[in-house]
Design an enzyme around this catalytic site. Structure first.
Site, PDB file in Angstrom:
ATOM      1  N   ARG A   1      69.796  93.966 119.295  1.00 41.68           N
ATOM      2  CA  ARG A   1      69.897  93.054 118.150  1.00 41.68           C
ATOM      3  C   ARG A   1      71.048  92.073 118.345  1.00 41.68           C
ATOM      4  O   ARG A   1      71.215  91.134 117.572  1.00 41.68           O
ATOM      5  CB  ARG A   1      70.069  93.844 116.846  1.00 41.68           C
ATOM      6  CG  ARG A   1      69.616  93.022 115.636  1.00 41.68           C
ATOM      7  CD  ARG A   1      69.600  93.810 114.343  1.00 41.68           C
ATOM      8  NE  ARG A   1      70.926  94.206 113.941  1.00 41.68           N
ATOM      9  CZ  ARG A   1      71.381  95.463 113.933  1.00 41.68           C
ATOM     10  NH1 ARG A   1      70.593  96.454 114.290  1.00 41.68           N
ATOM     11  NH2 ARG A   1      72.611  95.750 113.559  1.00 41.68           N
TER      12      ARG A   1
ATOM     13  N   TYR B   1      62.729  69.594 104.937  1.00 42.60           N
ATOM     14  CA  TYR B   1      61.622  70.549 105.045  1.00 42.60           C
ATOM     15  C   TYR B   1      61.534  71.419 103.793  1.00 42.60           C
ATOM     16  O   TYR B   1      62.558  71.886 103.291  1.00 42.60           O
ATOM     17  CB  TYR B   1      61.838  71.403 106.299  1.00 42.60           C
ATOM     18  CG  TYR B   1      60.865  72.535 106.425  1.00 42.60           C
ATOM     19  CD1 TYR B   1      59.502  72.303 106.537  1.00 42.60           C
ATOM     20  CD2 TYR B   1      61.310  73.860 106.419  1.00 42.60           C
ATOM     21  CE1 TYR B   1      58.608  73.356 106.642  1.00 42.60           C
ATOM     22  CE2 TYR B   1      60.428  74.913 106.536  1.00 42.60           C
ATOM     23  CZ  TYR B   1      59.076  74.654 106.636  1.00 42.60           C
ATOM     24  OH  TYR B   1      58.192  75.690 106.735  1.00 42.60           O
TER      25      TYR B   1
ATOM     26  N   ASP C   1      69.094  69.384 110.720  1.00 44.13           N
ATOM     27  CA  ASP C   1      67.842  69.936 111.239  1.00 44.13           C
ATOM     28  C   ASP C   1      67.260  68.885 112.182  1.00 44.13           C
ATOM     29  O   ASP C   1      66.818  67.817 111.752  1.00 44.13           O
ATOM     30  CB  ASP C   1      66.889  70.241 110.076  1.00 44.13           C
ATOM     31  CG  ASP C   1      65.614  70.940 110.537  1.00 44.13           C
ATOM     32  OD1 ASP C   1      65.190  70.707 111.682  1.00 44.13           O
ATOM     33  OD2 ASP C   1      65.031  71.699 109.740  1.00 44.13           O
TER      34      ASP C   1
ATOM     35  N   LYS D   1      58.175  74.298 116.882  1.00 41.01           N
ATOM     36  CA  LYS D   1      57.505  72.995 116.977  1.00 41.01           C
ATOM     37  C   LYS D   1      57.633  72.413 118.378  1.00 41.01           C
ATOM     38  O   LYS D   1      57.148  72.970 119.337  1.00 41.01           O
ATOM     39  CB  LYS D   1      58.078  72.070 115.894  1.00 41.01           C
ATOM     40  CG  LYS D   1      58.025  72.655 114.493  1.00 41.01           C
ATOM     41  CD  LYS D   1      56.600  72.860 114.040  1.00 41.01           C
ATOM     42  CE  LYS D   1      56.454  73.394 112.630  1.00 41.01           C
ATOM     43  NZ  LYS D   1      57.369  74.430 112.186  1.00 41.01           N
TER      44      LYS D   1
END
Ligand SMILES: Cc1ncc(COP(=O)(O)O)c(C=O)c1O
Length: 370
Positions: free
Chosen positions: A46, A97, A168, A193
């Protein structure tokens, strides 16, 4: 940060993060261990994974900072927004977004933070809103409306108020825009994306040159467990290797589509920052025009086409699953496929909604696209 910064982005994308030992494979194997033997740097899956780290070294070099990979774009966004202290204030681009805006609305409704939504196409208003804020969240171009913001001006103004600046950069990618060089403190990506590019995974990333912020975000990632799978990281790295070729081809296609749509009588308005009459054109001329969006009328009512996508070419109407999405992209398809389909229809004598209607061969249209 790697030592590749003097290299061209396409070279960094192709070359960075590859094993260099004689006889080693040019690609790292996918590391599938949750636990690592003592004595090395990695301990537990992790916190560490050699496959993520290869991805991180490439994206970090492209953006000019140090990168942390996350399990999705929203996991990366959440980690950054979580740095705002309880009771703090975030200035958020109103067109950002919808998941980012929903995160903020949810946190505000719980009394976790205060949120100021601002129109970041107005740099002065955006800067004024930063007074007393801890974080300003910018997205340029925005998804899906393709509004552009003057990142350098807003970042300078926000930092003068002591606010951390997050951008972003999902739509622009570091090939068209490097927010850290424009004054941002941290860059966020939905790797889902452009960066991975094949619509076969979800992943996110943050990049910063601020070591203290990097460690805070690393700790958030570990505590929330918002880590990517190693298969996803490997695929994302493979996608990143071809980003320059995919992006610049898509830009050429998007420019052509924008010209065809702008010239079509059934289309009322085209938003494409590469077109000279687009509100974002001046900023886009500085290097941000990889996507196309249009609004128009068809016999079935209003439709929008949105070109934010991977290399696949679906031709299906995408269902509007999320009531919070506005405006809604009804038809998503590969830009190449749209142009090809129009050409095929015309060759078959049926014409089509995107047929060449510009001043000559479609590619001539690119002359008018910045
Ligand atoms: C600009 C932008 N940022 C963040 C996200 C969220 O990314 P993810 O879907 O990988 O969580 C998206 C998703 O569409 C996006 O378009």
């Amino acid at each position: 940060m790697g030592e590749e910064h003097h290299l061209r982005p396409a070279t960094i994308a192709a070359r960075a993060g590859r094993p260099e030992a004689p006889g080693a494979g040019v690609n790292l194997p996918i590391s599938m261990s949750s636990t690592f033997r003592e004595g090395g740097e990695a301990l537990y899956g992790r916190d560490d994974n050699p496959t993520w780290e290869a991805f991180e070294s490439v994206l970090g070099s492209l953006e000019g900072g140090r990168c942390l990979a996350f399990g999705s774009g929203m996991a990366a966004i959440s980690a950054v927004l979580e740095t705002v202290p309880i009771g703090g204030t975030v200035v958020v681009a109103a067109g950002s977004y919808n998941g980012t805006r929903r995160w903020c609305a949810d946190a505000a409704a719980r009394g976790r933070i205060g949120v100021r939504l601002v129109d970041t196409t107005d740099a002065r208003a955006a800067i004024a809103a930063c007074d007393g804020a801890q974080l300003v969240w910018l997205e340029s171009p925005t998804n899906p409306c393709l509004d552009l913001a003057d990142l350098a001006a807003i970042a300078a103004g926000a930092r003068a108020f002591g606010a951390t600046v997050a951008v972003d950069n999902t739509l622009a990618t570091p090939l068209l825009q490097r927010p850290l060089t424009l004054g941002a403190d941290v860059v966020v990506h939905s790797v889902t994306k452009w960066l991975s590019g094949h619509s076969d995974l979800l992943m996110g990333a943050v990049v910063t040159a601020d070591d203290a912020l990097l460690e805070v975000l690393r700790s958030r990632r570990s505590l929330f467990g918002g880590i990517p799978g190693s298969v996803e990281a490997w695929l994302a790295l493979r996608g990143l290797r071809t980003l320059p070729a995919r992006l610049f081809r898509a830009q050429a296609t998007a420019g052509e589509l924008a010209c065809r749509l702008a010239a079509h009588p059934a289309v009322s308005r085209v938003r494409y920052p590469g077109l000279p009459d687009d509100p974002g054109h001046a900023l886009a001329s500085a290097g941000c025009d990889g996507v196309v969006r249009s609004g128009g009328r068809t016999g079935r009512g209003r439709r929008r086409v949105c070109g934010v996508r991977g290399a696949d070419a679906r031709d299906e109407p995408r269902r509007h699953r999320d009531a919070h999405r506005a405006p809604r992209p009804v038809c998503l398809r590969g830009a190449d496929a749209a142009v090809d389909a129009a050409d095929e229809r015309r060759a078959g004598g049926r014409g089509g909604p995107l047929g060449r209607s510009g001043p000559g061969p479609g590619r001539d249209c690119l002359g008018s696209v910045a």
